[in-house]
Design a protein around this motif. Structure first.
Motif, PDB file in Angstrom:
ATOM      1  N   LEU A 146       0.725  -1.307   0.054  1.00 28.27           N
ATOM      2  CA  LEU A 146       0.009  -0.054  -0.061  1.00 28.27           C
ATOM      3  C   LEU A 146       0.851   1.111   0.324  1.00 28.27           C
ATOM      4  CD1 LEU A 146      -2.811   1.321   0.225  1.00 28.27           C
ATOM      5  CD2 LEU A 146      -2.907   1.142   2.463  1.00 28.27           C
ATOM      6  N   LYS A 147       2.078   1.122   0.800  1.00 34.45           N
ATOM      7  CA  LYS A 147       2.845   2.184   0.748  1.00 34.45           C
ATOM      8  C   LYS A 147       3.550   2.667  -0.678  1.00 34.45           C
ATOM      9  CE  LYS A 147       6.882   4.375   2.968  1.00 34.45           C
ATOM     10  NZ  LYS A 147       7.753   4.099   4.169  1.00 34.45           N
ATOM     11  N   GLU A 148       3.788   1.545  -1.471  1.00 32.97           N
ATOM     12  CA  GLU A 148       4.388   1.798  -2.853  1.00 32.97           C
ATOM     13  C   GLU A 148       3.193   2.445  -3.627  1.00 32.97           C
ATOM     14  OE1 GLU A 148       7.574  -1.682  -3.503  1.00 32.97           O
ATOM     15  OE2 GLU A 148       5.556  -2.426  -3.269  1.00 32.97           O
ATOM     16  N   LEU A 149       1.989   1.842  -3.398  1.00 33.47           N
ATOM     17  CA  LEU A 149       1.028   2.359  -4.221  1.00 33.47           C
ATOM     18  C   LEU A 149       0.582   4.088  -3.845  1.00 33.47           C
ATOM     19  CD1 LEU A 149      -1.688  -0.663  -4.280  1.00 33.47           C
ATOM     20  CD2 LEU A 149       0.165   0.213  -6.045  1.00 33.47           C
ATOM     21  N   ALA A 150       0.583   4.198  -2.759  1.00 31.79           N
ATOM     22  CA  ALA A 150       0.553   5.600  -2.328  1.00 31.79           C
ATOM     23  C   ALA A 150       1.592   6.533  -2.864  1.00 31.79           C
ATOM     24  CB  ALA A 150       0.663   5.805  -0.770  1.00 31.79           C
ATOM     25  N   VAL A 151       2.913   6.156  -2.943  1.00 29.99           N
ATOM     26  CA  VAL A 151       3.933   7.040  -3.320  1.00 29.99           C
ATOM     27  C   VAL A 151       3.657   7.137  -4.873  1.00 29.99           C
ATOM     28  CG1 VAL A 151       6.439   6.850  -3.822  1.00 29.99           C
ATOM     29  CG2 VAL A 151       5.594   6.600  -1.557  1.00 29.99           C
ATOM     30  N   ALA A 152       3.372   6.068  -5.520  1.00 29.90           N
ATOM     31  CA  ALA A 152       3.254   5.887  -7.045  1.00 29.90           C
ATOM     32  C   ALA A 152       2.064   6.898  -7.362  1.00 29.90           C
ATOM     33  CB  ALA A 152       2.953   4.687  -7.779  1.00 29.90           C
ATOM     34  N   THR A 153       0.889   7.277  -6.488  1.00 32.16           N
ATOM     35  CA  THR A 153      -0.198   7.916  -6.962  1.00 32.16           C
ATOM     36  C   THR A 153      -0.025   9.042  -6.194  1.00 32.16           C
ATOM     37  OG1 THR A 153      -1.339   6.752  -5.288  1.00 32.16           O
ATOM     38  CG2 THR A 153      -1.470   6.009  -7.446  1.00 32.16           C
ATOM     39  N   LEU A 178       6.022   4.503 -10.944  1.00 27.09           N
ATOM     40  CA  LEU A 178       7.069   3.877  -9.921  1.00 27.09           C
ATOM     41  C   LEU A 178       8.191   4.789  -9.865  1.00 27.09           C
ATOM     42  CD1 LEU A 178       6.500   0.330 -11.222  1.00 27.09           C
ATOM     43  CD2 LEU A 178       5.395   1.539  -9.124  1.00 27.09           C
ATOM     44  N   GLU A 179       8.664   5.198  -8.849  1.00 30.18           N
ATOM     45  CA  GLU A 179       9.927   5.977  -8.647  1.00 30.18           C
ATOM     46  C   GLU A 179      11.082   5.158  -9.146  1.00 30.18           C
ATOM     47  OE1 GLU A 179      10.029   7.469  -4.570  1.00 30.18           O
ATOM     48  OE2 GLU A 179       8.944   9.259  -5.171  1.00 30.18           O
ATOM     49  N   SER A 180      11.034   3.855  -8.775  1.00 34.82           N
ATOM     50  CA  SER A 180      12.332   3.047  -8.997  1.00 34.82           C
ATOM     51  C   SER A 180      12.803   2.856 -10.924  1.00 34.82           C
ATOM     52  CB  SER A 180      12.271   1.683  -8.523  1.00 34.82           C
ATOM     53  OG  SER A 180      11.184   0.958  -8.870  1.00 34.82           O
ATOM     54  N   SER A 181      11.617   2.726 -11.310  1.00 29.06           N
ATOM     55  CA  SER A 181      11.863   2.442 -12.689  1.00 29.06           C
ATOM     56  C   SER A 181      11.195   3.367 -13.680  1.00 29.06           C
ATOM     57  CB  SER A 181      11.364   1.196 -13.148  1.00 29.06           C
ATOM     58  OG  SER A 181       9.809   1.078 -12.993  1.00 29.06           O
ATOM     59  N   GLY A 182      10.331   4.225 -13.172  1.00 27.96           N
ATOM     60  CA  GLY A 182       9.601   5.321 -14.030  1.00 27.96           C
ATOM     61  C   GLY A 182       8.636   4.897 -14.867  1.00 27.96           C
ATOM     62  N   GLN A 183       8.093   3.640 -14.562  1.00 30.76           N
ATOM     63  CA  GLN A 183       7.114   3.053 -15.449  1.00 30.76           C
ATOM     64  C   GLN A 183       5.739   3.497 -14.837  1.00 30.76           C
ATOM     65  OE1 GLN A 183       8.035  -1.282 -14.338  1.00 30.76           O
ATOM     66  NE2 GLN A 183       8.465  -1.413 -16.802  1.00 30.76           N
ATOM     67  N   VAL A 184       4.973   3.778 -15.710  1.00 32.77           N
ATOM     68  CA  VAL A 184       3.539   4.117 -15.697  1.00 32.77           C
ATOM     69  C   VAL A 184       2.522   3.126 -15.381  1.00 32.77           C
ATOM     70  CG1 VAL A 184       1.581   5.496 -16.252  1.00 32.77           C
ATOM     71  CG2 VAL A 184       3.953   6.433 -16.595  1.00 32.77           C
ATOM     72  N   GLY A 185       1.728   2.974 -14.395  1.00 25.79           N
ATOM     73  CA  GLY A 185       0.905   1.930 -14.195  1.00 25.79           C
ATOM     74  C   GLY A 185      -0.338   2.291 -13.750  1.00 25.79           C
ATOM     75  N   PHE A 186      -1.349   1.281 -13.421  1.00 29.54           N
ATOM     76  CA  PHE A 186      -2.502   1.667 -12.971  1.00 29.54           C
ATOM     77  C   PHE A 186      -3.024   0.738 -11.925  1.00 29.54           C
ATOM     78  CE2 PHE A 186      -2.275   2.330 -17.501  1.00 29.54           C
ATOM     79  CZ  PHE A 186      -2.880   3.626 -17.639  1.00 29.54           C
ATOM     80  N   VAL A 187      -3.515   1.455 -10.988  1.00 31.80           N
ATOM     81  CA  VAL A 187      -3.876   0.800  -9.529  1.00 31.80           C
ATOM     82  C   VAL A 187      -5.358   0.790  -9.568  1.00 31.80           C
ATOM     83  CG1 VAL A 187      -3.880   1.090  -7.127  1.00 31.80           C
ATOM     84  CG2 VAL A 187      -1.822   2.202  -8.611  1.00 31.80           C
ATOM     85  N   LYS A 188      -5.885  -0.355  -9.336  1.00 33.01           N
ATOM     86  CA  LYS A 188      -7.488  -0.656  -9.202  1.00 33.01           C
ATOM     87  C   LYS A 188      -7.844  -1.212  -7.624  1.00 33.01           C
ATOM     88  CE  LYS A 188      -8.973  -3.938 -11.575  1.00 33.01           C
ATOM     89  NZ  LYS A 188      -9.358  -4.825 -12.669  1.00 33.01           N
TER      90      LYS A 188
END
Length: 72
Positions: free
Chosen positions: A23-30, A52-62
């Motif tokens: 959840l923490k990783e998702l909170a940072v990404a969003t 994502l901070e680590s890779s710069g990849q954009v993703g979607f959270v459901k």
């Protein structure tokens, strides 16, 4: 949620990998589920975009559950 990689079947007999995040990783990404990252809501819950901070990849959270009262 446990962080890791799951190996799933796509229904056509092909195996795909899906990474899980905390959840923490998702909170940072969003940006803590900022309204600017909110894409919409449907039958499966809220959908946010995230980077994502680590890779710069954009993703979607459901989300399938109500996280209004979660503090990260």
């Amino acid at each position: 949620m446990v962080k890791g990689t799951e190996h799933l079947n796509d229904g056509d007999g092909k195996h795909i990998s899906a990474k899980t995040f905390t959840l923490k990783e998702l909170a940072v990404a969003t940006k803590n589920f900022n309204a600017g990252y909110f894409l919409g809501e449907g039958g499966f819950g809220r959908v946010y975009k995230g980077k994502l901070e680590s890779s710069g990849q954009v993703g979607f959270v459901k989300f399938f559950e109500d996280f209004d009262n979660v503090t990260v």
